[in-house]
Design a protein around this motif. Structure first.
Motif, PDB file in Angstrom:
ATOM      1  N   VAL A 317       0.830  -1.202   0.000  1.00  0.00           N
ATOM      2  CA  VAL A 317       0.000   0.000   0.000  1.00  0.00           C
ATOM      3  C   VAL A 317       0.866   1.254   0.000  1.00  0.00           C
ATOM      4  CG1 VAL A 317      -0.159   0.130   2.529  1.00  0.00           C
ATOM      5  CG2 VAL A 317      -1.986   1.091   1.123  1.00  0.00           C
ATOM      6  N   ASP A 318       2.119   1.135   0.442  1.00  0.00           N
ATOM      7  CA  ASP A 318       3.015   2.291   0.504  1.00  0.00           C
ATOM      8  C   ASP A 318       3.771   2.532  -0.796  1.00  0.00           C
ATOM      9  OD1 ASP A 318       2.354   2.802   3.149  1.00  0.00           O
ATOM     10  OD2 ASP A 318       3.935   1.505   3.934  1.00  0.00           O
ATOM     11  N   ILE A 319       3.715   1.598  -1.733  1.00  0.00           N
ATOM     12  CA  ILE A 319       4.534   1.698  -2.945  1.00  0.00           C
ATOM     13  C   ILE A 319       4.243   2.968  -3.745  1.00  0.00           C
ATOM     14  CG2 ILE A 319       4.951   0.639  -5.198  1.00  0.00           C
ATOM     15  CD1 ILE A 319       4.926  -2.078  -3.801  1.00  0.00           C
ATOM     16  N   PRO A 320       2.970   3.330  -4.021  1.00  0.00           N
ATOM     17  CA  PRO A 320       2.743   4.571  -4.770  1.00  0.00           C
ATOM     18  C   PRO A 320       3.289   5.812  -4.080  1.00  0.00           C
ATOM     19  CG  PRO A 320       0.771   3.194  -4.792  1.00  0.00           C
ATOM     20  CD  PRO A 320       1.708   2.578  -3.800  1.00  0.00           C
ATOM     21  N   LEU A 321       3.143   5.881  -2.754  1.00  0.00           N
ATOM     22  CA  LEU A 321       3.669   7.030  -2.021  1.00  0.00           C
ATOM     23  C   LEU A 321       5.191   7.074  -2.078  1.00  0.00           C
ATOM     24  CD1 LEU A 321       1.418   7.119   1.180  1.00  0.00           C
ATOM     25  CD2 LEU A 321       1.447   8.758  -0.693  1.00  0.00           C
ATOM     26  N   LEU A 322       5.830   5.924  -1.918  1.00  0.00           N
ATOM     27  CA  LEU A 322       7.291   5.865  -1.986  1.00  0.00           C
ATOM     28  C   LEU A 322       7.787   6.237  -3.377  1.00  0.00           C
ATOM     29  CD1 LEU A 322       7.845   2.615   0.079  1.00  0.00           C
ATOM     30  CD2 LEU A 322       8.892   4.822   0.609  1.00  0.00           C
ATOM     31  N   ALA A 323       7.110   5.723  -4.403  1.00  0.00           N
ATOM     32  CA  ALA A 323       7.504   6.034  -5.777  1.00  0.00           C
ATOM     33  C   ALA A 323       7.387   7.530  -6.037  1.00  0.00           C
ATOM     34  CB  ALA A 323       6.647   5.243  -6.765  1.00  0.00           C
ATOM     35  N   GLU A 324       6.309   8.130  -5.566  1.00  0.00           N
ATOM     36  CA  GLU A 324       6.120   9.576  -5.729  1.00  0.00           C
ATOM     37  C   GLU A 324       7.206  10.350  -4.987  1.00  0.00           C
ATOM     38  OE1 GLU A 324       4.497  13.039  -7.059  1.00  0.00           O
ATOM     39  OE2 GLU A 324       3.832  11.022  -7.605  1.00  0.00           O
ATOM     40  N   HIS A 325       7.542   9.879  -3.792  1.00  0.00           N
ATOM     41  CA  HIS A 325       8.586  10.519  -2.982  1.00  0.00           C
ATOM     42  C   HIS A 325       9.930  10.509  -3.720  1.00  0.00           C
ATOM     43  CE1 HIS A 325      11.154  11.404   0.479  1.00  0.00           C
ATOM     44  NE2 HIS A 325      11.830  10.320   0.189  1.00  0.00           N
ATOM     45  N   PHE A 326      10.308   9.348  -4.253  1.00  0.00           N
ATOM     46  CA  PHE A 326      11.589   9.252  -4.952  1.00  0.00           C
ATOM     47  C   PHE A 326      11.553   9.992  -6.284  1.00  0.00           C
ATOM     48  CE2 PHE A 326      12.000   5.263  -2.319  1.00  0.00           C
ATOM     49  CZ  PHE A 326      12.998   5.775  -1.507  1.00  0.00           C
ATOM     50  N   SER A 327      10.394  10.054  -6.907  1.00  0.00           N
ATOM     51  CA  SER A 327      10.270  10.801  -8.157  1.00  0.00           C
ATOM     52  C   SER A 327      10.598  12.269  -7.929  1.00  0.00           C
ATOM     53  CB  SER A 327       8.856  10.662  -8.720  1.00  0.00           C
ATOM     54  OG  SER A 327       8.699  11.420  -9.901  1.00  0.00           O
ATOM     55  N   GLN A 328      10.089  12.829  -6.849  1.00  0.00           N
ATOM     56  CA  GLN A 328      10.391  14.221  -6.529  1.00  0.00           C
ATOM     57  C   GLN A 328      11.849  14.390  -6.130  1.00  0.00           C
ATOM     58  OE1 GLN A 328       7.543  16.575  -4.358  1.00  0.00           O
ATOM     59  NE2 GLN A 328       6.048  14.910  -4.382  1.00  0.00           N
ATOM     60  N   LEU A 329      12.370  13.414  -5.414  1.00  0.00           N
ATOM     61  CA  LEU A 329      13.748  13.505  -4.931  1.00  0.00           C
ATOM     62  C   LEU A 329      14.750  13.517  -6.082  1.00  0.00           C
ATOM     63  CD1 LEU A 329      15.497  13.482  -2.317  1.00  0.00           C
ATOM     64  CD2 LEU A 329      15.579  10.989  -2.545  1.00  0.00           C
ATOM     65  N   ALA A 331      14.071  14.057  -9.399  1.00  0.00           N
ATOM     66  CA  ALA A 331      13.777  14.934 -10.534  1.00  0.00           C
ATOM     67  C   ALA A 331      14.780  16.068 -10.629  1.00  0.00           C
ATOM     68  CB  ALA A 331      12.358  15.498 -10.406  1.00  0.00           C
ATOM     69  N   HIS A 332      15.281  16.519  -9.480  1.00  0.00           N
ATOM     70  CA  HIS A 332      16.235  17.629  -9.480  1.00  0.00           C
ATOM     71  C   HIS A 332      17.547  17.245 -10.158  1.00  0.00           C
ATOM     72  CE1 HIS A 332      13.531  19.875  -6.920  1.00  0.00           C
ATOM     73  NE2 HIS A 332      13.474  18.867  -6.083  1.00  0.00           N
ATOM     74  N   GLU A 333      17.884  15.951 -10.156  1.00  0.00           N
ATOM     75  CA  GLU A 333      19.125  15.518 -10.795  1.00  0.00           C
ATOM     76  C   GLU A 333      19.103  15.758 -12.295  1.00  0.00           C
ATOM     77  OE1 GLU A 333      20.008  11.500  -9.921  1.00  0.00           O
ATOM     78  OE2 GLU A 333      20.477  11.868  -7.814  1.00  0.00           O
ATOM     79  N   VAL A 334      17.935  15.607 -12.910  1.00  0.00           N
ATOM     80  CA  VAL A 334      17.825  15.767 -14.357  1.00  0.00           C
ATOM     81  C   VAL A 334      17.240  17.130 -14.722  1.00  0.00           C
ATOM     82  CG1 VAL A 334      17.689  13.316 -14.865  1.00  0.00           C
ATOM     83  CG2 VAL A 334      15.608  14.545 -14.286  1.00  0.00           C
ATOM     84  N   GLY A 335      17.022  17.988 -13.710  1.00  0.00           N
ATOM     85  CA  GLY A 335      16.594  19.347 -13.967  1.00  0.00           C
ATOM     86  C   GLY A 335      15.204  19.492 -14.546  1.00  0.00           C
ATOM     87  N   ASN A 363      16.079   3.056  -6.917  1.00  0.00           N
ATOM     88  CA  ASN A 363      16.914   2.970  -8.117  1.00  0.00           C
ATOM     89  C   ASN A 363      16.078   2.921  -9.390  1.00  0.00           C
ATOM     90  OD1 ASN A 363      19.248   2.986  -6.617  1.00  0.00           O
ATOM     91  ND2 ASN A 363      19.486   0.767  -6.582  1.00  0.00           N
ATOM     92  N   ARG A 364      14.972   2.186  -9.343  1.00  0.00           N
ATOM     93  CA  ARG A 364      14.129   2.077 -10.539  1.00  0.00           C
ATOM     94  C   ARG A 364      13.438   3.410 -10.853  1.00  0.00           C
ATOM     95  NH1 ARG A 364      13.302  -2.921 -12.680  1.00  0.00           N
ATOM     96  NH2 ARG A 364      13.964  -4.717 -11.441  1.00  0.00           N
ATOM     97  N   VAL A 365      12.974   4.114  -9.826  1.00  0.00           N
ATOM     98  CA  VAL A 365      12.347   5.411 -10.052  1.00  0.00           C
ATOM     99  C   VAL A 365      13.370   6.408 -10.586  1.00  0.00           C
ATOM    100  CG1 VAL A 365      11.228   7.374  -8.927  1.00  0.00           C
ATOM    101  CG2 VAL A 365      10.524   5.047  -8.350  1.00  0.00           C
ATOM    102  N   ARG A 366      14.557   6.339 -10.052  1.00  0.00           N
ATOM    103  CA  ARG A 366      15.634   7.223 -10.530  1.00  0.00           C
ATOM    104  C   ARG A 366      15.901   6.984 -12.009  1.00  0.00           C
ATOM    105  NH1 ARG A 366      21.210   7.622  -7.079  1.00  0.00           N
ATOM    106  NH2 ARG A 366      21.864   9.698  -7.752  1.00  0.00           N
ATOM    107  N   ARG A 367      15.923   5.726 -12.389  1.00  0.00           N
ATOM    108  CA  ARG A 367      16.109   5.363 -13.793  1.00  0.00           C
ATOM    109  C   ARG A 367      14.943   5.867 -14.636  1.00  0.00           C
ATOM    110  NH1 ARG A 367      16.118  -0.930 -15.916  1.00  0.00           N
ATOM    111  NH2 ARG A 367      15.535  -0.495 -18.070  1.00  0.00           N
ATOM    112  N   GLY A 368      13.714   5.718 -14.116  1.00  0.00           N
ATOM    113  CA  GLY A 368      12.543   6.149 -14.859  1.00  0.00           C
ATOM    114  C   GLY A 368      12.522   7.646 -15.111  1.00  0.00           C
ATOM    115  N   GLN A 369      12.982   8.439 -14.144  1.00  0.00           N
ATOM    116  CA  GLN A 369      13.030   9.887 -14.329  1.00  0.00           C
ATOM    117  C   GLN A 369      13.932  10.267 -15.498  1.00  0.00           C
ATOM    118  OE1 GLN A 369      11.716  12.657 -13.294  1.00  0.00           O
ATOM    119  NE2 GLN A 369      10.372  11.886 -11.707  1.00  0.00           N
ATOM    120  N   VAL A 370      14.989   9.485 -15.704  1.00  0.00           N
ATOM    121  CA  VAL A 370      15.932   9.779 -16.789  1.00  0.00           C
ATOM    122  C   VAL A 370      15.408   9.278 -18.130  1.00  0.00           C
ATOM    123  CG1 VAL A 370      18.263   9.349 -17.660  1.00  0.00           C
ATOM    124  CG2 VAL A 370      17.894   9.760 -15.216  1.00  0.00           C
TER     125      VAL A 370
END
Length: 451
Positions: A317-329, A331-335, A363-370
């Motif tokens: 149940v926490d996966i969507p919230l965690l994914a959203e959290h890492f997506s925001q975290l 996103a700044h790396e790729v501007g 790691n997967r969310v970080r990859r997805g942002q790129v």
């Protein structure tokens, strides 16, 4: 604008409104929205749940002011665009990367109402992810599951104690975050927090790393070194992967825990230290004690208070919230603005078993942002396959085997942070075979490989 709004409020801010915007305002007001309009230059100080902005050619040519508004507001924005502007260079990129949705002018009131409603839902999810917990740590223990709420409550209870705490759980479940939370809420919070990964330091250096050494104690000891235990005086010492310590080091650590004194390597004086010890391991220490790999007296000295972290597959149940959290975290790396996840990506994440736990998800969310090219992160961008796509896709046996092979390689690389030797060992193949498979599946660019 960054100040969070009450959960029940529905405030809509319209930036640089056009005539069509003014025409739909009464309709949105009747739907329960409190509406305020302003110019782009006057937006600081305005609060809103959802924002609308009339995009102009000048915004597309010089988008920094628009990006700054979207980035700093902490909410969702919908772009209102003239049809002529849709084909202008840079327009698609600005809309796709920085806005939740867009509408062409003139506006359809009913469609716009649905859009701002969806944007409101997403804004509240983002706000929930960013809300500090009782531990005042937005990066730690994100989630609303019963398991994570219980864990947060336990940390609050154990933090004021001075006794050692043993933190157990699978790799990647956030054991260090638990330790940092215990330190942050303790009376030692103003003191240092010293973390040592006992499994990452060479066996011939761990003694010096923990206890320090005197000048000339061994070849290469050109000056005195203060060890991590001494450096943690007045604060907290976190010993990660303590199950990897040798029996000799376990004996030295036990002596320190009993007497709260140390001697530097090559030294002869006893040094009194005041630290609270937290230890973590993914190893079954009771089994290690039974097999003679871990000292029983040290185990009971550490296991006064016990905290167990739950694997991600047990708190889906926490996966969507965690994914959203890492997506925001990340996103700044790729501007760019954090991308949202497609329904297929969410389904794939919920269906996946996450052997690497939260670290793998990050790691997967970080990859997805790129890798994501559109406004949404798709399942393929994070190296997963949507269950719906699998159900509707007719494949031969060879196709299934190739898909399984590719997924196994991707999973191993993600879990091992692109480290080739570790990934090969995890897969049970040679490094040369792994490189052959990487070439076969076109998985990695040459520049992204590590040894």
């Amino acid at each position: 604008m960054s100040e969070q709004l009450a959960q029940g409020e529905r405030k809509l801010l319209i930036v640089d409104p056009c005539e069509s915007c003014r025409e739909v305002m009464p309709f949105l007001t009747s739907a329960g929205w409190s509406i305020e309009s302003t110019s782009l230059d006057a937006t600081p100080g305005h609060q809103c749940d959802v924002g609308l902005i009339r995009l102009r050619a000048s915004h597309v040519e010089n988008p920094e002011s628009v990006k700054r508004l979207v980035r700093s507001s902490g909410t969702e924005w919908i772009a209102l665009v003239d049809r002529e502007l849709m084909t202008r260079a840079g327009s698609n990129e600005l809309r796709g990367q920085w806005f939740f949705d867009f509408h062409t002018l003139p506006l359809d009131p009913q469609r716009l109402r649905f859009a701002v409603g969806r944007a409101l839902g997403m804004a509240r999810v983002r706000r929930l992810c960013n809300r500090p917990s009782a531990m005042e740590d937005a990066d730690a223990l994100v989630g609303n599951s019963q398991e994570i709420r219980t864990l947060r409550g336990l940390i609050v209870k154990l933090a004021p104690c001075t006794s050692p705490v043993l933190i157990t759980g699978e790799s990647g479940t956030g054991k260090e975050l638990v330790a940092r939370g215990l330190h942050r809420l303790s009376k030692r919070s103003k003191g240092p927090f010293m973390a040592v990964n006992c499994g990452a330091v060479a066996s011939n250096l761990i003694q010096s790393e923990l206890f320090g050494h005197e000048k000339g104690a061994f070849t290469g000891a050109y000056q005195r070194k203060i060890g991590r235990i001494e450096a943690a005086h007045g604060g907290t010492l976190f010993l990660d992967e303590i199950g990897d310590l040798s029996l000799e080091l376990q004996a030295n650590l036990l002596r320190f825990l009993q007497e709260m004194t140390i001697e530097r390597v090559g030294g002869h004086s006893t040094i009194k230290v005041d630290v609270r010890v937290l230890a973590a391991t993914h190893v079954d220490l009771e089994k290690a004690v039974a097999e003679g790999r871990f000292r029983e007296d040290l185990y009971y000295r550490l296991n006064i208070m016990l905290v167990h972290t739950v694997p991600l597959r047990r708190r889906t149940v926490d996966i969507p919230l965690l994914a959203e959290h890492f997506s925001q975290l990340y996103a700044h790396e790729v501007g760019r603005r954090p991308r949202r996840f497609s329904s297929g990506a969410i389904e794939a994440m919920l269906a996946y078993t996450w052997p690497g736990n939260i670290r793998e998800l990050a790691n997967r969310v970080r990859r997805g942002q790129v890798l994501a090219e559109g406004p949404e992160i798709q399942a393929e961008d994070i190296g997963l396959t949507s269950p719906a796509a699998i159900a509707h896709e007719a494949m031969t046996l060879d196709d299934y085997l190739l898909q399984a092979e590719r997924k196994a390689i991707n999973d191993a690389l993600t879990r091992c942070s692109q480290h080739m030797t570790r990934a090969a060992n995890l897969l049970g193949i040679s490094r040369a075979t792994l490189y052959r498979l990487l070439h076969k599946h076109n998985i990695l660019e040459e520049g992204s490989r590590s040894a």
